[in-house]
Design an enzyme around this catalytic site. Structure first.
Site, PDB file in Angstrom:
ATOM      1  N   ALA A  16       0.817  -1.219   0.000  1.00 55.71           N
ATOM      2  CA  ALA A  16       0.000   0.000   0.000  1.00 55.71           C
ATOM      3  C   ALA A  16       0.848   1.264   0.000  1.00 55.71           C
ATOM      4  CB  ALA A  16      -0.922  -0.006   1.214  1.00 55.71           C
ATOM      5  N   ILE A  20       1.838   1.537  -7.147  1.00 53.38           N
ATOM      6  CA  ILE A  20       0.514   1.095  -7.617  1.00 53.38           C
ATOM      7  C   ILE A  20      -0.505   1.270  -6.495  1.00 53.38           C
ATOM      8  CG2 ILE A  20      -0.839  -0.865  -8.462  1.00 53.38           C
ATOM      9  CD1 ILE A  20       1.710  -1.888  -9.852  1.00 53.38           C
ATOM     10  N   GLY A  21      -0.070   0.964  -5.261  1.00 52.64           N
ATOM     11  CA  GLY A  21      -0.960   1.188  -4.117  1.00 52.64           C
ATOM     12  C   GLY A  21      -1.441   2.634  -4.070  1.00 52.64           C
ATOM     13  N   GLN A 116       1.516 -15.037   2.960  1.00 52.92           N
ATOM     14  CA  GLN A 116       0.284 -14.254   2.755  1.00 52.92           C
ATOM     15  C   GLN A 116      -0.889 -15.180   2.440  1.00 52.92           C
ATOM     16  OE1 GLN A 116       1.119 -11.000   0.037  1.00 52.92           O
ATOM     17  NE2 GLN A 116       2.193  -9.863   1.630  1.00 52.92           N
ATOM     18  N   GLY A 134       1.496  -8.350  -8.048  1.00 52.02           N
ATOM     19  CA  GLY A 134       2.953  -8.420  -7.909  1.00 52.02           C
ATOM     20  C   GLY A 134       3.533  -9.541  -8.759  1.00 52.02           C
ATOM     21  N   ASN A 135       4.569  -9.232  -9.487  1.00 52.73           N
ATOM     22  CA  ASN A 135       5.161 -10.204 -10.412  1.00 52.73           C
ATOM     23  C   ASN A 135       6.116 -11.170  -9.746  1.00 52.73           C
ATOM     24  OD1 ASN A 135       4.024  -9.597 -12.939  1.00 52.73           O
ATOM     25  ND2 ASN A 135       5.150  -7.663 -12.946  1.00 52.73           N
ATOM     26  N   ASP A 163      -2.739  -6.270 -19.622  1.00 56.39           N
ATOM     27  CA  ASP A 163      -2.368  -6.750 -20.962  1.00 56.39           C
ATOM     28  C   ASP A 163      -3.572  -6.649 -21.898  1.00 56.39           C
ATOM     29  OD1 ASP A 163       0.248  -7.863 -19.932  1.00 56.39           O
ATOM     30  OD2 ASP A 163      -1.188  -8.994 -18.743  1.00 56.39           O
ATOM     31  N   HIS A 191       1.356 -13.677 -17.566  1.00 61.87           N
ATOM     32  CA  HIS A 191       1.607 -12.225 -17.619  1.00 61.87           C
ATOM     33  C   HIS A 191       3.118 -12.039 -17.752  1.00 61.87           C
ATOM     34  CE1 HIS A 191       1.585  -7.978 -16.953  1.00 61.87           C
ATOM     35  NE2 HIS A 191       2.426  -8.121 -15.941  1.00 61.87           N
TER      36      HIS A 191
HETATM   37  N1  NAI Z   1       0.384  -7.721 -13.188  1.00 60.56           N
HETATM   38  C1  NAI Z   1       0.597  -6.557 -13.755  1.00 60.56           C
HETATM   39  O1  NAI Z   1      -0.056  -6.228 -14.768  1.00 60.56           O
HETATM   40  C2  NAI Z   1       1.603  -5.604 -13.221  1.00 60.56           C
HETATM   41  C3  NAI Z   1       2.354  -5.928 -12.132  1.00 60.56           C
HETATM   42  N2  NAI Z   1       3.280  -5.051 -11.632  1.00 60.56           N
HETATM   43  C4  NAI Z   1       3.989  -5.473 -10.436  1.00 60.56           C
HETATM   44  O2  NAI Z   1       3.368  -4.889  -9.278  1.00 60.56           O
HETATM   45  C5  NAI Z   1       4.292  -4.877  -8.198  1.00 60.56           C
HETATM   46  C6  NAI Z   1       4.262  -3.550  -7.448  1.00 60.56           C
HETATM   47  O3  NAI Z   1       4.661  -2.502  -8.268  1.00 60.56           O
HETATM   48  P1  NAI Z   1       4.897  -1.030  -7.678  1.00 60.56           P
HETATM   49  O4  NAI Z   1       3.760  -0.620  -6.826  1.00 60.56           O
HETATM   50  O5  NAI Z   1       5.272  -0.176  -8.827  1.00 60.56           O
HETATM   51  O6  NAI Z   1       6.180  -1.288  -6.770  1.00 60.56           O
HETATM   52  P2  NAI Z   1       6.725  -0.401  -5.524  1.00 60.56           P
HETATM   53  O7  NAI Z   1       8.096  -0.875  -5.268  1.00 60.56           O
HETATM   54  O8  NAI Z   1       6.458   1.042  -5.734  1.00 60.56           O
HETATM   55  O9  NAI Z   1       5.799  -0.864  -4.328  1.00 60.56           O
HETATM   56  C7  NAI Z   1       5.855  -2.138  -3.801  1.00 60.56           C
HETATM   57  C8  NAI Z   1       5.515  -1.999  -2.334  1.00 60.56           C
HETATM   58  O10 NAI Z   1       5.327  -3.299  -1.830  1.00 60.56           O
HETATM   59  C9  NAI Z   1       5.829  -3.313  -0.519  1.00 60.56           C
HETATM   60  N3  NAI Z   1       6.073  -4.698  -0.137  1.00 60.56           N
HETATM   61  C10 NAI Z   1       7.138  -5.478  -0.445  1.00 60.56           C
HETATM   62  N4  NAI Z   1       7.008  -6.678   0.124  1.00 60.56           N
HETATM   63  C11 NAI Z   1       5.842  -6.662   0.794  1.00 60.56           C
HETATM   64  C12 NAI Z   1       5.171  -7.606   1.606  1.00 60.56           C
HETATM   65  N5  NAI Z   1       5.687  -8.815   1.835  1.00 60.56           N
HETATM   66  N6  NAI Z   1       3.978  -7.261   2.147  1.00 60.56           N
HETATM   67  C13 NAI Z   1       3.463  -6.042   1.951  1.00 60.56           C
HETATM   68  N7  NAI Z   1       4.056  -5.101   1.196  1.00 60.56           N
HETATM   69  C14 NAI Z   1       5.231  -5.413   0.627  1.00 60.56           C
HETATM   70  C15 NAI Z   1       7.079  -2.438  -0.583  1.00 60.56           C
HETATM   71  O11 NAI Z   1       7.471  -1.979   0.697  1.00 60.56           O
HETATM   72  C16 NAI Z   1       6.590  -1.324  -1.494  1.00 60.56           C
HETATM   73  O12 NAI Z   1       6.013  -0.268  -0.754  1.00 60.56           O
HETATM   74  C17 NAI Z   1       5.634  -5.233  -8.827  1.00 60.56           C
HETATM   75  O13 NAI Z   1       5.868  -6.618  -8.641  1.00 60.56           O
HETATM   76  C18 NAI Z   1       5.413  -4.994 -10.309  1.00 60.56           C
HETATM   77  O14 NAI Z   1       6.290  -5.747 -11.105  1.00 60.56           O
HETATM   78  C19 NAI Z   1       3.441  -3.804 -12.161  1.00 60.56           C
HETATM   79  C20 NAI Z   1       2.721  -3.434 -13.254  1.00 60.56           C
HETATM   80  C21 NAI Z   1       1.763  -4.316 -13.887  1.00 60.56           C
HETATM   81  O1  OAA Z   2       6.908  -5.473 -16.739  1.00 62.58           O
HETATM   82  C1  OAA Z   2       6.879  -5.175 -15.537  1.00 62.58           C
HETATM   83  O2  OAA Z   2       7.772  -5.367 -14.721  1.00 62.58           O
HETATM   84  C2  OAA Z   2       5.630  -4.559 -15.001  1.00 62.58           C
HETATM   85  C3  OAA Z   2       4.523  -5.302 -15.577  1.00 62.58           C
HETATM   86  O3  OAA Z   2       4.213  -6.406 -15.188  1.00 62.58           O
HETATM   87  C4  OAA Z   2       3.840  -4.739 -16.718  1.00 62.58           C
HETATM   88  O4  OAA Z   2       3.978  -3.538 -16.966  1.00 62.58           O
HETATM   89  O5  OAA Z   2       3.135  -5.491 -17.385  1.00 62.58           O
END
Ligand code: NAI
Ligand code: OAA
Length: 331
Positions: A16, A20-21, A116, A134-135, A163, A191
């Site tokens: 959060a 993205i949060g 989790q 999360g990826n 996507d 993904h």
């Molecule tokens: N499926 C999809 O379409 C997409 C997935 N993603 C993925 O989403 C994820 C998050 O991206 P962002 O928000 O940009 O990253 P970010 O790094 O800005 O935020 C991630 C947050 O998760 C927290 N975190 C880490 N481990 C945790 C845990 N065990 N429990 C709770 N919180 C935890 C961190 O402290 C951080 O605040 C990444 O894995 C990214 O690759 C991003 C874009 C698209």
């Molecule tokens: O590619 C990445 O790391 C982030 C993501 O999942 C996407 O934008 O589809």
């Protein structure tokens, strides 16, 4: 949930305090996810390093005075974070950085999702629905699901709506039409860069998409562009997709809870063997949501080109599953 009494729904976001949060929370609190009459209780689950940022977001949420926002709670304890939760968005993980492939992320992120999943199994509401952002999202969802004893397997999903939306947007742009003219696109598989954005059953207006756009483009450059759009955004923005990812997660949950009607979309859901995808994998399919459940649309024709592309992405999911099994992250 969403009954006439509009009792508040508990929504848990992990990560959060991350990007993205931050992009998702204000829209959820404004009613974009569960509708304009549905109050929400937010639970923000972070790791200790992320708590301060999440606290800041909570202050800003208070400053919006959203009428639908019942409460905001912060915690770094999963058993509190998922207690009684109806909807869990598992966003927190480590984002991919330039040059890094998803395989590298398996080990780093796998260990997050087992605990989790266990906490969800132990503490969440009976109707809990989970979407993993999360990826590597599909395999993280599989890990969480395998640890969430007692929660029906199909309540664990992974996000391929981003996507899907990318595929719709890029096809509409190529055809020079407005987005609502495009229907029937499917994202298949993982993904990841192996995903298959399939326009073979798509329509643009009342015409088959492949009569409107160049078929060679649709089966070549287009697939590549959609599948590598995440990397393109990283390259251009200097960071991974945020606003579009938050939007997609919100649309995924909104459709799941409120239904799609006849509209088709894409989501990574547990395979029951549809289209030859091995049972139990969390793979992207053409779906509709009816009565609060995702249903795979089963009557689509798959030609030889599509078969090969689907099989390739599904093979990657099998190898990710085998890798996390090898690491002892699932049984
Ligand atoms: N499926 C999809 O379409 C997409 C997935 N993603 C993925 O989403 C994820 C998050 O991206 P962002 O928000 O940009 O990253 P970010 O790094 O800005 O935020 C991630 C947050 O998760 C927290 N975190 C880490 N481990 C945790 C845990 N065990 N429990 C709770 N919180 C935890 C961190 O402290 C951080 O605040 C990444 O894995 C990214 O690759 C991003 C874009 C698209
Ligand atoms: O590619 C990445 O790391 C982030 C993501 O999942 C996407 O934008 O589809």
């Amino acid at each position: 949930m969403n009954d006439t009494s509009h009792a508040p729904v508990t929504v848990t976001l992990t990560g959060a305090g991350g990007q993205i949060g931050y992009a998702a929370l204000f829209r959820i609190a404004a009613g974009d996810m569960l509708g304009p009459d549905q109050r929400v209780r937010l639970r923000l689950l972070e790791i200790p390093q992320g708590m301060r940022s999440a606290e800041g977001t909570a202050l800003e949420l208070a400053d919006c005075a959203f009428p639908l926002l019942d409460s905001v709670e912060l915690t770094d304890d999963a058993s509190i974070g998922f207690d009684g939760t109806n909807i869990a968005l598992l966003i927190g993980s480590r984002p991919r950085t330039a040059g890094m492939e998803r395989g590298d992320l398996l080990e780093a992120n796998g260990a997050i999702f087992g605990p989790q999943g266990r906490a969800i199994g132990a503490a969440a509401a009976d109707d809990v629905r989970v979407v993993v952002v999360g990826n590597p999202a599909n395999t993280n969802a599989l890990i969480a699901q395998q640890h969430a004893g007692g929660v029906p397997a199909e309540r664990f999903t992974a996000l391929t709506r981003l996507d899907h939306n990318r595929a719709v947007g890029l096809l509409a742009a190529e055809a020079g039409v407005a987005v609502p003219e495009v229907a029937g696109i499917t994202i298949w598989g993982n993904h990841s860069a192996t995903q298959y954005p399939d326009v073979s059953g798509a329509t643009i207006g009342d015409r088959p998409a492949l009569d409107v756009v160049d078929a060679e483009w649709a089966r070549g450059a287009y697939i590549d562009r959609v599948a590598k759009r995440g990397a393109e955004i990283i390259e251009v923005r200097g960071g991974s997709s945020v606003g579009s990812a938050a939007n997609a997660a919100i649309e995924h949950v909104r459709d799941w809870v409120l239904g799609t009607g006849e509209r088709r979309t894409s989501a990574a859901v547990v395979s029951r063997g549809e289209y030859g995808v091995p049972e139990g994998l969390i793979s992207s399919f053409p779906v509709r949501a009816v009565d609060g459940a995702w249903n795979v649309v089963e009557d689509l024709e798959i030609d030889a080109f599509s078969r090969e592309r689907i099989d390739r992405s599904v093979a990657e999911l099998v190898s990710e599953r085998d890798a996390v099994r090898g690491l002892g992250l699932i049984g």
